[in-house]
Structures are given as structure tokens and as C-alpha cells.
Design a protein around this motif. Sequence first.
Motif, PDB file in Angstrom:
ATOM      1  N   GLU A  20       0.822  -1.208   0.000  1.00 22.80           N
ATOM      2  CA  GLU A  20       0.000   0.000   0.000  1.00 22.80           C
ATOM      3  C   GLU A  20       0.862   1.268   0.000  1.00 22.80           C
ATOM      4  O   GLU A  20       0.521   2.263  -0.631  1.00 22.80           O
ATOM      5  CB  GLU A  20      -1.000   0.011   1.165  1.00 22.80           C
ATOM      6  CG  GLU A  20      -0.387   0.006   2.553  1.00 22.80           C
ATOM      7  CD  GLU A  20       0.033  -1.377   3.071  1.00 22.80           C
ATOM      8  OE1 GLU A  20       0.532  -1.423   4.207  1.00 22.80           O
ATOM      9  OE2 GLU A  20      -0.120  -2.398   2.364  1.00 22.80           O
ATOM     10  N   ARG A  21       2.009   1.243   0.666  1.00 24.51           N
ATOM     11  CA  ARG A  21       2.917   2.398   0.660  1.00 24.51           C
ATOM     12  C   ARG A  21       3.570   2.560  -0.705  1.00 24.51           C
ATOM     13  O   ARG A  21       3.749   3.669  -1.194  1.00 24.51           O
ATOM     14  CB  ARG A  21       4.000   2.212   1.727  1.00 24.51           C
ATOM     15  CG  ARG A  21       3.914   3.261   2.795  1.00 24.51           C
ATOM     16  CD  ARG A  21       4.960   3.133   3.836  1.00 24.51           C
ATOM     17  NE  ARG A  21       5.823   4.304   3.712  1.00 24.51           N
ATOM     18  CZ  ARG A  21       7.032   4.378   4.172  1.00 24.51           C
ATOM     19  NH1 ARG A  21       7.580   3.364   4.779  1.00 24.51           N
ATOM     20  NH2 ARG A  21       7.727   5.473   4.030  1.00 24.51           N
ATOM     21  N   LEU A  22       3.931   1.449  -1.319  1.00 31.40           N
ATOM     22  CA  LEU A  22       4.533   1.477  -2.650  1.00 31.40           C
ATOM     23  C   LEU A  22       3.525   2.018  -3.675  1.00 31.40           C
ATOM     24  O   LEU A  22       3.860   2.867  -4.499  1.00 31.40           O
ATOM     25  CB  LEU A  22       5.016   0.076  -3.027  1.00 31.40           C
ATOM     26  CG  LEU A  22       5.834  -0.069  -4.293  1.00 31.40           C
ATOM     27  CD1 LEU A  22       7.042   0.854  -4.308  1.00 31.40           C
ATOM     28  CD2 LEU A  22       6.281  -1.519  -4.454  1.00 31.40           C
ATOM     29  N   ARG A  23       2.283   1.554  -3.601  1.00 33.50           N
ATOM     30  CA  ARG A  23       1.225   2.057  -4.492  1.00 33.50           C
ATOM     31  C   ARG A  23       1.034   3.557  -4.304  1.00 33.50           C
ATOM     32  O   ARG A  23       0.914   4.310  -5.273  1.00 33.50           O
ATOM     33  CB  ARG A  23      -0.097   1.328  -4.250  1.00 33.50           C
ATOM     34  CG  ARG A  23      -0.260   0.061  -5.044  1.00 33.50           C
ATOM     35  CD  ARG A  23      -1.690  -0.461  -5.016  1.00 33.50           C
ATOM     36  NE  ARG A  23      -2.177  -0.722  -3.672  1.00 33.50           N
ATOM     37  CZ  ARG A  23      -1.937  -1.844  -2.976  1.00 33.50           C
ATOM     38  NH1 ARG A  23      -1.231  -2.813  -3.516  1.00 33.50           N
ATOM     39  NH2 ARG A  23      -2.405  -1.988  -1.765  1.00 33.50           N
ATOM     40  N   ALA A  24       0.987   4.007  -3.054  1.00 33.32           N
ATOM     41  CA  ALA A  24       0.794   5.430  -2.766  1.00 33.32           C
ATOM     42  C   ALA A  24       1.959   6.254  -3.319  1.00 33.32           C
ATOM     43  O   ALA A  24       1.739   7.334  -3.886  1.00 33.32           O
ATOM     44  CB  ALA A  24       0.640   5.652  -1.257  1.00 33.32           C
ATOM     45  N   MET A  25       3.183   5.774  -3.172  1.00 32.46           N
ATOM     46  CA  MET A  25       4.346   6.497  -3.684  1.00 32.46           C
ATOM     47  C   MET A  25       4.289   6.568  -5.208  1.00 32.46           C
ATOM     48  O   MET A  25       4.511   7.631  -5.790  1.00 32.46           O
ATOM     49  CB  MET A  25       5.635   5.828  -3.231  1.00 32.46           C
ATOM     50  CG  MET A  25       6.890   6.500  -3.764  1.00 32.46           C
ATOM     51  SD  MET A  25       7.162   8.171  -3.171  1.00 32.46           S
ATOM     52  CE  MET A  25       8.111   7.828  -1.703  1.00 32.46           C
ATOM     53  N   ARG A  26       3.982   5.446  -5.860  1.00 30.69           N
ATOM     54  CA  ARG A  26       3.881   5.447  -7.332  1.00 30.69           C
ATOM     55  C   ARG A  26       2.789   6.405  -7.806  1.00 30.69           C
ATOM     56  O   ARG A  26       2.969   7.133  -8.783  1.00 30.69           O
ATOM     57  CB  ARG A  26       3.624   4.035  -7.847  1.00 30.69           C
ATOM     58  CG  ARG A  26       4.861   3.175  -7.819  1.00 30.69           C
ATOM     59  CD  ARG A  26       4.660   1.879  -8.583  1.00 30.69           C
ATOM     60  NE  ARG A  26       5.908   1.169  -8.671  1.00 30.69           N
ATOM     61  CZ  ARG A  26       6.095  -0.085  -8.284  1.00 30.69           C
ATOM     62  NH1 ARG A  26       5.088  -0.791  -7.806  1.00 30.69           N
ATOM     63  NH2 ARG A  26       7.274  -0.653  -8.407  1.00 30.69           N
ATOM     64  N   HIS A  27       1.667   6.402  -7.118  1.00 33.81           N
ATOM     65  CA  HIS A  27       0.562   7.292  -7.468  1.00 33.81           C
ATOM     66  C   HIS A  27       0.997   8.751  -7.314  1.00 33.81           C
ATOM     67  O   HIS A  27       0.731   9.586  -8.194  1.00 33.81           O
ATOM     68  CB  HIS A  27      -0.658   6.989  -6.593  1.00 33.81           C
ATOM     69  CG  HIS A  27      -1.835   7.848  -6.879  1.00 33.81           C
ATOM     70  ND1 HIS A  27      -2.587   7.730  -8.023  1.00 33.81           N
ATOM     71  CD2 HIS A  27      -2.387   8.859  -6.176  1.00 33.81           C
ATOM     72  CE1 HIS A  27      -3.553   8.626  -8.010  1.00 33.81           C
ATOM     73  NE2 HIS A  27      -3.450   9.323  -6.898  1.00 33.81           N
ATOM     74  N   GLY A  28       1.671   9.072  -6.227  1.00 31.43           N
ATOM     75  CA  GLY A  28       2.156  10.433  -6.001  1.00 31.43           C
ATOM     76  C   GLY A  28       3.142  10.871  -7.074  1.00 31.43           C
ATOM     77  O   GLY A  28       3.094  12.008  -7.557  1.00 31.43           O
ATOM     78  N   LEU A  29       4.042   9.969  -7.474  1.00 29.31           N
ATOM     79  CA  LEU A  29       5.015  10.286  -8.522  1.00 29.31           C
ATOM     80  C   LEU A  29       4.333  10.468  -9.875  1.00 29.31           C
ATOM     81  O   LEU A  29       4.712  11.346 -10.655  1.00 29.31           O
ATOM     82  CB  LEU A  29       6.090   9.204  -8.610  1.00 29.31           C
ATOM     83  CG  LEU A  29       7.059   9.163  -7.429  1.00 29.31           C
ATOM     84  CD1 LEU A  29       7.978   7.945  -7.532  1.00 29.31           C
ATOM     85  CD2 LEU A  29       7.870  10.447  -7.343  1.00 29.31           C
ATOM     86  N   GLU A  30       3.317   9.646 -10.164  1.00 29.04           N
ATOM     87  CA  GLU A  30       2.567   9.807 -11.410  1.00 29.04           C
ATOM     88  C   GLU A  30       1.886  11.177 -11.447  1.00 29.04           C
ATOM     89  O   GLU A  30       1.887  11.848 -12.485  1.00 29.04           O
ATOM     90  CB  GLU A  30       1.532   8.692 -11.555  1.00 29.04           C
ATOM     91  CG  GLU A  30       2.146   7.345 -11.879  1.00 29.04           C
ATOM     92  CD  GLU A  30       1.149   6.192 -11.747  1.00 29.04           C
ATOM     93  OE1 GLU A  30      -0.064   6.436 -11.550  1.00 29.04           O
ATOM     94  OE2 GLU A  30       1.609   5.034 -11.834  1.00 29.04           O
ATOM     95  N   ASN A  31       1.316  11.594 -10.323  1.00 32.58           N
ATOM     96  CA  ASN A  31       0.685  12.918 -10.256  1.00 32.58           C
ATOM     97  C   ASN A  31       1.707  14.020 -10.486  1.00 32.58           C
ATOM     98  O   ASN A  31       1.437  14.976 -11.211  1.00 32.58           O
ATOM     99  CB  ASN A  31      -0.015  13.126  -8.912  1.00 32.58           C
ATOM    100  CG  ASN A  31      -1.319  12.374  -8.826  1.00 32.58           C
ATOM    101  OD1 ASN A  31      -1.902  11.998  -9.840  1.00 32.58           O
ATOM    102  ND2 ASN A  31      -1.782  12.131  -7.613  1.00 32.58           N
TER     103      ASN A  31
END
Length: 144
Positions: A122-133
Motif C-alpha cells: 500500500e505504501r509502494l502504491r501510494a508512492m507510485r501514485h504520487g510520482l505519477e501525479n
Amino acid sequence: MSEATEPVPFEVYETGVYLHGTKADLAVGEMLVTGRESNFEHGRVMNYVYFTETLDAATWGAELSQGEGRGRIYVVEPTGEFEDDPNVTDKRFPGNPTRSFRTREPLRVVGELVNWVGHPPERLRAMRHGLENLNRQGGAQIED
């Protein structure tokens, strides 16, 4: 030897030990050099090689870098002068608590950490999502 656990932000892995996270398959003795494509920004040729003293930052590098295969964390040795990484220290963490650095000189691979633990999914997904944004907004530019 203690059991490997999730990396702790800002915790120095071991004083005087430098780490580099990537998906590249490297051997002891190989050199990480400038002039290669970025692990994080497609099409960008890098003027610096980046490394850290924290397992957390190296783990993010291993998990988020582009490429196929599993993430890897290498123990590296600077061969010349280096400086704080302004992409992290000036923009996000003044004072360099991530102990993140960059150099124009080669880094020598002196070992590999093999029993490291990644961030929770879940932390990895959140980080990837933040970087995509950030990428969509044009804010993920590397200061190189």
C-alpha cells in the motif's frame, strides 16, 4: 544476525556505508558512471550518480527504478568528491536527513544487500501514485 525488517525513514544503514538502489544487475567491481539513462525519468541522460546512507532511500530506488526484474541494493564506494542531492535535500528534506548524495565520479560496487525488505504494497502504491501525479503536473523534474 537479526531478521530483516521494513526500512525506517532517515535511519542510517551503517555509518560510512553507502547504498544504491536500482533494477540493474551489477557485479562487485563494476562502476556506476554518469552518462547513462535515468532510472526514473525516461529519456534523460544523467550527469550524476546518486546514492544514500539510508536503507529506506535505497529501497525506494530499487522499487521505483525503471526496468525489468527485481530491485537490487548495492553497497557502493565513491571514487571522488560528492555532494548532498538537491532533488531531495532542497526540495523535500532540508538538512539531508535522507543522507542522499550525488557525484560526477564513478561509484564502485563493493557488495550487494540480498535480504532487504521492501515497503508494504500500500505504501509502494501510494508512492507510485504520487510520482505519477507529479509527472502529470510537470513537477518531477530531476535537478541534474
